[in-house]
Scaffold this motif. Structure first.
Motif, mmCIF file in Angstrom:
data_model
loop_
_atom_site.group_PDB
_atom_site.id
_atom_site.type_symbol
_atom_site.label_atom_id
_atom_site.label_comp_id
_atom_site.label_asym_id
_atom_site.label_seq_id
_atom_site.Cartn_x
_atom_site.Cartn_y
_atom_site.Cartn_z
ATOM 1 N N GLY A 56 1.317 -17.397 4.927
ATOM 2 C CA GLY A 56 0.095 -16.682 4.578
ATOM 3 C C GLY A 56 0.255 -15.272 4.069
ATOM 4 N N HIS A 57 1.480 -14.842 3.768
ATOM 5 C CA HIS A 57 1.698 -13.485 3.289
ATOM 6 C C HIS A 57 1.835 -13.472 1.766
ATOM 7 C CE1 HIS A 57 2.198 -12.111 7.402
ATOM 8 N NE2 HIS A 57 3.048 -13.098 7.614
ATOM 9 N N ASP A 58 1.471 -12.350 1.169
ATOM 10 C CA ASP A 58 1.491 -12.197 -0.291
ATOM 11 C C ASP A 58 2.650 -11.313 -0.729
ATOM 12 O OD1 ASP A 58 -0.907 -13.676 -0.648
ATOM 13 O OD2 ASP A 58 -2.081 -11.903 -0.083
ATOM 14 N N PRO A 59 3.144 -11.547 -1.943
ATOM 15 C CA PRO A 59 4.213 -10.678 -2.456
ATOM 16 C C PRO A 59 3.675 -9.321 -2.895
ATOM 17 C CG PRO A 59 3.606 -12.329 -4.097
ATOM 18 C CD PRO A 59 2.836 -12.656 -2.860
ATOM 19 N N VAL A 60 4.507 -8.281 -2.719
ATOM 20 C CA VAL A 60 4.197 -6.947 -3.235
ATOM 21 C C VAL A 60 5.442 -6.418 -3.948
ATOM 22 C CG1 VAL A 60 2.418 -6.344 -1.553
ATOM 23 C CG2 VAL A 60 4.803 -5.881 -1.011
ATOM 24 N N PRO A 61 5.307 -5.938 -5.169
ATOM 25 C CA PRO A 61 6.490 -5.453 -5.883
ATOM 26 C C PRO A 61 6.985 -4.103 -5.393
ATOM 27 C CG PRO A 61 4.527 -5.186 -7.233
ATOM 28 C CD PRO A 61 4.104 -5.954 -6.021
ATOM 29 N N ASP A 62 6.075 -3.293 -4.820
ATOM 30 C CA ASP A 62 6.431 -1.916 -4.466
ATOM 31 C C ASP A 62 5.860 -1.577 -3.094
ATOM 32 O OD1 ASP A 62 7.016 0.786 -4.335
ATOM 33 O OD2 ASP A 62 5.419 1.372 -5.724
ATOM 34 N N HIS A 63 6.729 -1.515 -2.100
ATOM 35 C CA HIS A 63 6.282 -1.185 -0.751
ATOM 36 C C HIS A 63 5.823 0.271 -0.627
ATOM 37 C CE1 HIS A 63 6.732 -4.688 1.794
ATOM 38 N NE2 HIS A 63 7.896 -4.971 1.237
ATOM 39 N N ASN A 64 6.106 1.097 -1.605
ATOM 40 C CA ASN A 64 5.665 2.498 -1.561
ATOM 41 C C ASN A 64 4.378 2.737 -2.338
ATOM 42 O OD1 ASN A 64 7.643 3.404 0.172
ATOM 43 N ND2 ASN A 64 9.078 3.922 -1.471
ATOM 44 N N ALA A 65 3.771 1.680 -2.863
ATOM 45 C CA ALA A 65 2.437 1.817 -3.450
ATOM 46 C C ALA A 65 1.433 2.032 -2.315
ATOM 47 C CB ALA A 65 2.079 0.575 -4.250
ATOM 48 N N PRO A 66 0.436 2.882 -2.502
ATOM 49 C CA PRO A 66 -0.524 3.149 -1.423
ATOM 50 C C PRO A 66 -1.180 1.869 -0.920
ATOM 51 C CG PRO A 66 -0.795 4.743 -3.198
ATOM 52 C CD PRO A 66 0.159 3.705 -3.704
ATOM 53 N N GLY A 67 -1.075 1.631 0.383
ATOM 54 C CA GLY A 67 -1.731 0.491 1.002
ATOM 55 C C GLY A 67 -1.051 -0.845 0.816
ATOM 56 N N ALA A 68 0.175 -0.863 0.268
ATOM 57 C CA ALA A 68 0.855 -2.136 0.015
ATOM 58 C C ALA A 68 1.210 -2.824 1.324
ATOM 59 C CB ALA A 68 2.112 -1.900 -0.810
ATOM 60 N N LEU A 69 0.844 -4.107 1.435
ATOM 61 C CA LEU A 69 1.194 -4.946 2.581
ATOM 62 C C LEU A 69 1.622 -6.302 2.049
ATOM 63 C CD1 LEU A 69 -1.800 -4.115 4.949
ATOM 64 C CD2 LEU A 69 0.588 -3.527 5.401
ATOM 65 N N GLY A 70 2.649 -6.870 2.617
ATOM 66 C CA GLY A 70 3.167 -8.147 2.173
ATOM 67 C C GLY A 70 4.676 -8.103 2.124
ATOM 68 N N PHE A 71 5.282 -9.001 1.337
ATOM 69 C CA PHE A 71 6.740 -9.070 1.289
ATOM 70 C C PHE A 71 7.256 -8.744 -0.108
ATOM 71 C CE2 PHE A 71 5.262 -13.354 0.259
ATOM 72 C CZ PHE A 71 6.028 -13.695 -0.835
ATOM 73 N N GLY A 72 8.395 -8.084 -0.130
ATOM 74 C CA GLY A 72 9.044 -7.729 -1.378
ATOM 75 C C GLY A 72 10.335 -6.996 -1.085
ATOM 76 N N PRO A 73 11.118 -6.692 -2.117
ATOM 77 C CA PRO A 73 12.392 -6.029 -1.897
ATOM 78 C C PRO A 73 12.227 -4.670 -1.208
ATOM 79 C CG PRO A 73 12.232 -6.867 -4.137
ATOM 80 C CD PRO A 73 10.867 -6.984 -3.539
ATOM 81 N N PHE A 74 13.150 -4.387 -0.297
ATOM 82 C CA PHE A 74 13.205 -3.076 0.340
ATOM 83 C C PHE A 74 13.408 -1.992 -0.727
ATOM 84 C CE2 PHE A 74 14.246 -4.064 4.881
ATOM 85 C CZ PHE A 74 13.633 -2.972 5.474
ATOM 86 N N PRO A 75 12.582 -0.943 -0.777
ATOM 87 C CA PRO A 75 12.991 0.243 -1.517
ATOM 88 C C PRO A 75 14.160 0.888 -0.770
ATOM 89 C CG PRO A 75 10.638 0.288 -0.996
ATOM 90 C CD PRO A 75 11.253 -0.792 -0.148
#
Length: 478
Positions: free
Chosen positions: A152-171
């Motif tokens: 049930g989780h969504d991908p996010v390209p940038d974990h440092n975007a404001p409010g980003a939640l989900g899975f994606g590569p570690f910055p």
């Protein structure tokens, strides 16, 4: 104007870099650790398991767990896993000061970074000293991403975007095979400045206060004890080190100072309290295909999600190749890690003569125990999914499937190595420092490191500490 900065770590070196942009401002940078010189040794550029002389000897008094804090120019940024996650706007807005809202902190975050994928976005920077990137994922990490998606989780390209939640590569600021610590990325920018003086292998014993104002520091080096005079002093010795120096300087709880036979300069009862740290849980499993291992810590896939409750309670999950941190782990071991990054629990430093005694206080608050059990249950479900796929093999009687999970979590709790808060900042008189990071009761003395954070961000604290150092320089230059 001469400023002495005590501590050449994430915050201290960033503060020195910004402050010394003015050639008329003399900066003396003092650190008890070594300065490796212009040619940084390979181990400080790439390795995570370093010789003991690169660390302070702190341990959690309750558990005996080693608490690594870098004792070298670059501080903990020179010895960490180089995860480069900022946190959300509500992390900083919760600090209760317009001066430290996310919008107020954002220009400093942008100034310190050079983000290789998103540097030209409004909330990122492209020209700062700290390079940040995201890696292509391994086959194991891609399988983990598919598992996250199924749950049930969504991908996010940038974990440092404001409010980003989900899975994606570690910055990460581990770029092109090198840890872009302040030692590697910032110190070379100030080393050649004639108005910057570097004093390595010099332990500051106390700040000298005269007439209610800081006028220098007393340090000990190979020549013995001596005074370095200053117009102002900025302490950037870290969440454990800065309170120690303040206490030895007569700044702290008055009764404790008297008990240690230290003259009271100013009563600061909050000093050493409010210690907060992310708590981590680790589940080790065997990877069935040794050719498909997870990536090293801080470079694979990061999942962030919110828990039920008010004020954005949050968890993290990720997997990494276990020998990255533990050389005794079998080479085919994956560590699945889950963390509570909004702890209610608080620890403290007990201050006296010598090193502080540290008690992290993990899971001392009942709500944290409930949330920890929830996080570990969700992580266990993900691990079971991977096992059903045949990608991993579980150990016999895994700790995370016991009858009393709350107690198991207490027994298995680890530090995520993100301690903050022992010199809490506040707008009112209740904190050790004010909004401008000035120590209450002593003129010309400030603190600039993670110890001033009122609460820990929902992220790794390295970038936030650099941001604080950068902003402290703008305050000190006024």
């Amino acid at each position: 104007m001469r400023t002495v900065i005590v501590g050449a770590g994430s915050a201290g070196l960033m503060c020195a870099w910004k402050l010394s942009e003015d050639p008329g401002h003399e900066v003396v940078l003092v650190d008890a650790g070594t300065d490796p010189g212009p040619e940084v040794p390979g181990e400080l550029r790439t390795e995570i398991l370093l010789p003991p002389h690169y660390y302070w000897p702190y341990a959690d008094e309750a558990t005996g767990a080693f608490l690594p804090r870098g004792k070298v120019f670059g501080g903990s940024s020179a010895v960490n896993a180089a995860a480069a996650v900022r946190g959300h706007p509500w992390c900083y807005d919760a600090w209760g000061s317009d001066l430290w809202s996310y919008e107020a902190c954002l220009p400093a975050f942008r100034a310190i970074e050079a983000d290789r994928q998103f540097g030209h976005d409004d909330h990122h920077g492209a020209d700062g000293p700290i390079a940040i990137t995201r890696y292509e994922q391994s086959a194991f990490d891609l399988a983990f991403q598919d598992t996250y998606r199924r749950h049930g989780h969504d991908p996010v390209p940038d974990h440092n975007a404001p409010g980003a939640l989900g899975f994606g590569p570690f910055p990460t600021n581990h770029v092109d095979g090198v840890r872009m610590s302040t030692l590697v990325a910032v110190l070379p920018r100030i080393r050649a400045r004639a108005h910057v003086r570097l004093l390595p292998d010099s332990e500051v014993l106390r700040v000298l206060v005269s007439g209610g104002a800081a006028c220098g520091v007393v340090l000990r080096d190979a020549r013995g004890e001596h005074l370095v005079e200053a117009d102002q002093v900025i302490l950037s010795a870290g969440t454990f080190g800065t309170p120690e120096i303040l206490f030895q300087s007569g700044i702290g709880p008055a009764d404790a100072l008297r008990a240690a036979w230290i003259p009271v300069v100013t009563d600061a009862p909050q000093l050493g309290t409010n210690l907060s740290d992310h708590v981590l849980f680790q589940m080790n499993v065997e990877v069935t295909d040794a050719s498909e291992l997870p990536m090293p810590g801080g470079r694979g896939t990061l999942l962030t999600y919110e828990l039920p409750g008010e004020n954005h309670p949050q968890a993290q999950m990720f997997a990494y190749h276990a020998p990255f941190f533990d050389p005794t782990a079998a080479p085919d071991t994956a560590a699945v890690a889950a963390a509570l990054v909004t702890p209610e629990s608080r620890g403290r430093l007990t201050l006296g003569r010598g090193r502080a005694k540290v008690r992290l206080g993990h899971l001392s608050d009942p709500l944290d125990r409930v949330r920890a059990a929830d996080i570990v249950t969700r992580a266990a479900d993900l691990v079971d999914d991977l096992a059903a796929q045949g990608r991993v093999k579980l150990p016999d009687s895994p700790w995370w499937r016991g009858e009393d999970l709350s107690e198991a979590c207490r027994a298995q709790a680890l530090t995520y190595h993100h301690p903050v808060g022992t010199c809490r900042m506040s707008r009112d008189g209740d904190g050790v420092v004010d909004e401008y990071l000035r120590v209450r009761g002593v003129e010309g003395l400030s603190v600039a490191d993670a110890s001033v954070m009122p609460t820990v961000p929902r992220a790794h604290t390295n970038l936030a500490a650099m941001m604080i150092g950068y902003r402290a320089a703008t305050f000190a230059a006024r």
